[in-house]
Design a protein around this motif. Structure first.
Motif, PDB file in Angstrom:
ATOM      1  N   LEU A  16       0.848  -1.185   0.000  1.00  0.00           N
ATOM      2  CA  LEU A  16       0.000   0.000   0.000  1.00  0.00           C
ATOM      3  C   LEU A  16       0.888   1.241   0.000  1.00  0.00           C
ATOM      4  CD1 LEU A  16      -2.789   1.362   0.308  1.00  0.00           C
ATOM      5  CD2 LEU A  16      -2.453   1.164   2.800  1.00  0.00           C
ATOM      6  N   HIS A  17       0.773   2.039  -1.034  1.00  0.00           N
ATOM      7  CA  HIS A  17       1.550   3.276  -1.124  1.00  0.00           C
ATOM      8  C   HIS A  17       0.741   4.393  -0.466  1.00  0.00           C
ATOM      9  CE1 HIS A  17       4.646   1.692  -3.809  1.00  0.00           C
ATOM     10  NE2 HIS A  17       3.665   0.994  -4.353  1.00  0.00           N
ATOM     11  N   SER A  18       1.176   4.811   0.724  1.00  0.00           N
ATOM     12  CA  SER A  18       0.488   5.860   1.465  1.00  0.00           C
ATOM     13  C   SER A  18       1.477   6.549   2.390  1.00  0.00           C
ATOM     14  CB  SER A  18      -0.665   5.268   2.281  1.00  0.00           C
ATOM     15  OG  SER A  18      -1.225   6.254   3.119  1.00  0.00           O
ATOM     16  N   SER A  19       1.244   7.826   2.625  1.00  0.00           N
ATOM     17  CA  SER A  19       2.104   8.550   3.565  1.00  0.00           C
ATOM     18  C   SER A  19       1.689   8.281   5.014  1.00  0.00           C
ATOM     19  CB  SER A  19       2.043  10.047   3.279  1.00  0.00           C
ATOM     20  OG  SER A  19       0.702  10.502   3.402  1.00  0.00           O
ATOM     21  N   ASP A  20       0.524   7.639   5.193  1.00  0.00           N
ATOM     22  CA  ASP A  20       0.047   7.294   6.536  1.00  0.00           C
ATOM     23  C   ASP A  20       0.657   5.966   6.961  1.00  0.00           C
ATOM     24  OD1 ASP A  20      -1.329   6.705   8.863  1.00  0.00           O
ATOM     25  OD2 ASP A  20      -3.293   7.256   8.061  1.00  0.00           O
ATOM     26  N   SER A  21       1.554   5.991   7.914  1.00  0.00           N
ATOM     27  CA  SER A  21       2.247   4.775   8.345  1.00  0.00           C
ATOM     28  C   SER A  21       1.411   3.946   9.326  1.00  0.00           C
ATOM     29  CB  SER A  21       3.591   5.125   8.978  1.00  0.00           C
ATOM     30  OG  SER A  21       3.364   5.926  10.131  1.00  0.00           O
ATOM     31  N   ASN A  22       0.240   4.425   9.689  1.00  0.00           N
ATOM     32  CA  ASN A  22      -0.618   3.702  10.630  1.00  0.00           C
ATOM     33  C   ASN A  22      -1.701   2.903   9.929  1.00  0.00           C
ATOM     34  OD1 ASN A  22       0.607   4.448  13.094  1.00  0.00           O
ATOM     35  ND2 ASN A  22      -0.254   6.493  12.853  1.00  0.00           N
ATOM     36  N   LEU A  23      -1.422   2.434   8.741  1.00  0.00           N
ATOM     37  CA  LEU A  23      -2.376   1.622   8.000  1.00  0.00           C
ATOM     38  C   LEU A  23      -1.878   0.178   7.931  1.00  0.00           C
ATOM     39  CD1 LEU A  23      -3.316   4.032   5.086  1.00  0.00           C
ATOM     40  CD2 LEU A  23      -4.568   3.610   7.210  1.00  0.00           C
ATOM     41  N   VAL A  24      -2.813  -0.746   7.938  1.00  0.00           N
ATOM     42  CA  VAL A  24      -2.528  -2.177   7.881  1.00  0.00           C
ATOM     43  C   VAL A  24      -3.202  -2.734   6.640  1.00  0.00           C
ATOM     44  CG1 VAL A  24      -2.904  -4.392   9.038  1.00  0.00           C
ATOM     45  CG2 VAL A  24      -2.432  -2.357  10.383  1.00  0.00           C
ATOM     46  N   LEU A  25      -2.545  -3.673   5.982  1.00  0.00           N
ATOM     47  CA  LEU A  25      -3.089  -4.324   4.792  1.00  0.00           C
ATOM     48  C   LEU A  25      -3.432  -5.767   5.141  1.00  0.00           C
ATOM     49  CD1 LEU A  25      -3.601  -3.520   1.858  1.00  0.00           C
ATOM     50  CD2 LEU A  25      -1.323  -4.320   1.302  1.00  0.00           C
ATOM     51  N   PHE A  26      -4.605  -6.230   4.683  1.00  0.00           N
ATOM     52  CA  PHE A  26      -5.079  -7.572   4.989  1.00  0.00           C
ATOM     53  C   PHE A  26      -5.613  -8.222   3.714  1.00  0.00           C
ATOM     54  CE2 PHE A  26      -8.765 -10.268   6.199  1.00  0.00           C
ATOM     55  CZ  PHE A  26      -8.093 -11.238   6.919  1.00  0.00           C
ATOM     56  N   VAL A  27      -5.219  -9.465   3.460  1.00  0.00           N
ATOM     57  CA  VAL A  27      -5.721 -10.210   2.307  1.00  0.00           C
ATOM     58  C   VAL A  27      -7.025 -10.876   2.721  1.00  0.00           C
ATOM     59  CG1 VAL A  27      -5.257 -12.007   0.619  1.00  0.00           C
ATOM     60  CG2 VAL A  27      -3.365 -10.654   1.532  1.00  0.00           C
ATOM     61  N   ASP A  28      -8.126 -10.397   2.167  1.00  0.00           N
ATOM     62  CA  ASP A  28      -9.436 -10.953   2.501  1.00  0.00           C
ATOM     63  C   ASP A  28      -9.793 -12.118   1.594  1.00  0.00           C
ATOM     64  OD1 ASP A  28     -12.098 -10.606   3.991  1.00  0.00           O
ATOM     65  OD2 ASP A  28     -12.717 -10.602   1.881  1.00  0.00           O
ATOM     66  N   THR A  29      -9.656 -11.917   0.290  1.00  0.00           N
ATOM     67  CA  THR A  29     -10.069 -12.941  -0.669  1.00  0.00           C
ATOM     68  C   THR A  29      -9.136 -12.955  -1.873  1.00  0.00           C
ATOM     69  OG1 THR A  29     -12.383 -12.723  -0.007  1.00  0.00           O
ATOM     70  CG2 THR A  29     -11.979 -13.699  -2.157  1.00  0.00           C
ATOM     71  N   CYS A  30      -8.736 -14.145  -2.297  1.00  0.00           N
ATOM     72  CA  CYS A  30      -7.996 -14.338  -3.549  1.00  0.00           C
ATOM     73  C   CYS A  30      -8.646 -15.500  -4.279  1.00  0.00           C
ATOM     74  CB  CYS A  30      -6.529 -14.649  -3.304  1.00  0.00           C
ATOM     75  SG  CYS A  30      -5.501 -13.203  -3.145  1.00  0.00           S
ATOM     76  N   VAL A  31      -9.067 -15.231  -5.506  1.00  0.00           N
ATOM     77  CA  VAL A  31      -9.779 -16.218  -6.301  1.00  0.00           C
ATOM     78  C   VAL A  31      -9.068 -16.373  -7.640  1.00  0.00           C
ATOM     79  CG1 VAL A  31     -11.996 -16.750  -7.387  1.00  0.00           C
ATOM     80  CG2 VAL A  31     -11.946 -15.568  -5.210  1.00  0.00           C
ATOM     81  N   ALA A  32      -8.958 -17.601  -8.100  1.00  0.00           N
ATOM     82  CA  ALA A  32      -8.372 -17.890  -9.410  1.00  0.00           C
ATOM     83  C   ALA A  32      -9.483 -18.281 -10.374  1.00  0.00           C
ATOM     84  CB  ALA A  32      -7.363 -19.016  -9.299  1.00  0.00           C
ATOM     85  N   SER A  33      -9.279 -17.960 -11.642  1.00  0.00           N
ATOM     86  CA  SER A  33     -10.267 -18.263 -12.668  1.00  0.00           C
ATOM     87  C   SER A  33      -9.549 -18.606 -13.967  1.00  0.00           C
ATOM     88  CB  SER A  33     -11.172 -17.040 -12.889  1.00  0.00           C
ATOM     89  OG  SER A  33     -11.998 -17.224 -14.021  1.00  0.00           O
ATOM     90  N   PRO A  34     -10.159 -19.438 -14.823  1.00  0.00           N
ATOM     91  CA  PRO A  34      -9.539 -19.726 -16.117  1.00  0.00           C
ATOM     92  C   PRO A  34      -9.757 -18.610 -17.136  1.00  0.00           C
ATOM     93  CG  PRO A  34     -11.553 -20.980 -15.890  1.00  0.00           C
ATOM     94  CD  PRO A  34     -11.329 -20.279 -14.579  1.00  0.00           C
ATOM     95  N   THR A  35     -10.614 -17.638 -16.807  1.00  0.00           N
ATOM     96  CA  THR A  35     -10.864 -16.506 -17.709  1.00  0.00           C
ATOM     97  C   THR A  35     -10.606 -15.199 -16.972  1.00  0.00           C
ATOM     98  OG1 THR A  35     -13.198 -16.385 -17.120  1.00  0.00           O
ATOM     99  CG2 THR A  35     -12.626 -17.795 -18.988  1.00  0.00           C
ATOM    100  N   PRO A  36     -10.164 -14.173 -17.672  1.00  0.00           N
ATOM    101  CA  PRO A  36      -9.819 -12.924 -16.999  1.00  0.00           C
ATOM    102  C   PRO A  36     -11.016 -12.049 -16.640  1.00  0.00           C
ATOM    103  CG  PRO A  36      -9.367 -12.741 -19.329  1.00  0.00           C
ATOM    104  CD  PRO A  36      -9.777 -14.164 -19.090  1.00  0.00           C
ATOM    105  N   HIS A  37     -12.205 -12.359 -17.148  1.00  0.00           N
ATOM    106  CA  HIS A  37     -13.346 -11.474 -16.956  1.00  0.00           C
ATOM    107  C   HIS A  37     -14.469 -12.075 -16.128  1.00  0.00           C
ATOM    108  CE1 HIS A  37     -11.355  -8.955 -19.857  1.00  0.00           C
ATOM    109  NE2 HIS A  37     -11.364  -9.937 -20.734  1.00  0.00           N
ATOM    110  N   ASN A  38     -14.295 -13.293 -15.616  1.00  0.00           N
ATOM    111  CA  ASN A  38     -15.354 -13.937 -14.851  1.00  0.00           C
ATOM    112  C   ASN A  38     -14.748 -14.613 -13.625  1.00  0.00           C
ATOM    113  OD1 ASN A  38     -17.432 -15.455 -13.784  1.00  0.00           O
ATOM    114  ND2 ASN A  38     -18.099 -16.287 -15.737  1.00  0.00           N
ATOM    115  N   PHE A  39     -14.974 -14.004 -12.462  1.00  0.00           N
ATOM    116  CA  PHE A  39     -14.464 -14.559 -11.213  1.00  0.00           C
ATOM    117  C   PHE A  39     -15.595 -15.042 -10.315  1.00  0.00           C
ATOM    118  CE2 PHE A  39     -10.840 -12.259 -12.735  1.00  0.00           C
ATOM    119  CZ  PHE A  39      -9.779 -13.045 -12.335  1.00  0.00           C
ATOM    120  N   THR A  40     -16.716 -15.460 -10.946  1.00  0.00           N
ATOM    121  CA  THR A  40     -17.848 -15.959 -10.167  1.00  0.00           C
ATOM    122  C   THR A  40     -18.312 -17.345 -10.608  1.00  0.00           C
ATOM    123  OG1 THR A  40     -19.381 -14.782 -11.609  1.00  0.00           O
ATOM    124  CG2 THR A  40     -18.712 -13.671  -9.586  1.00  0.00           C
TER     125      THR A  40
END
Length: 116
Positions: A16-40
């Motif tokens: 995360l590019h931010s000047s605020d050093s009090n931010l946390v990054l969290f990975v909520d969801t990562c999904v793989a798909s065989p097509t680039p336009h449909n992740f459902t």
């Protein structure tokens, strides 16, 4: 695009590019798909709602709160689909806000009772 062989580790780093050093990054969801336009429709969950779904997934130490690092093994859906597309949802929270999504970790929805 990244080109790696089947069953090789794919390493991911999000920052995360931010000047605020009090931010946390969290990975909520990562999904793989065989097509680039449909992740459902046809997907494979690596992480869903903070819950790890792929046994090859692992996190790595990050020297910064606003950076996440993880890996998983590369795979293909079917022989006819050698490409895999990845879509990840990341959450940004205030550091030390323990009521925020970043500190809740894996969220499983409770099952509903069947009505009579």
């Amino acid at each position: 695009p990244y080109y790696i062989g089947i069953n090789q580790n794919l390493f991911v780093e999000a920052y995360l590019h931010s000047s605020d050093s009090n931010l946390v990054l969290f990975v909520d969801t990562c999904v793989a798909s065989p097509t680039p336009h449909n992740f459902t429709t046809v997907t494979y969950d690596i992480i869903r709602n903070g819950c790890v779904r792929d046994s090859t997934y692992a996190t790595y130490y990050s020297p910064y709160r606003h950076m996440v690092r993880f890996k998983f093994n590369a795979f293909q859906f079917i022989c006819s689909n050698p490409s895999v597309y990845l879509q990840c949802e990341l959450v940004v929270c205030r550091a030390y806000d323990y009521s925020s999504r970043c500190y809740q970790g894996c969220i499983t929805r409770s099952k509903r009772e069947a009505s009579s």
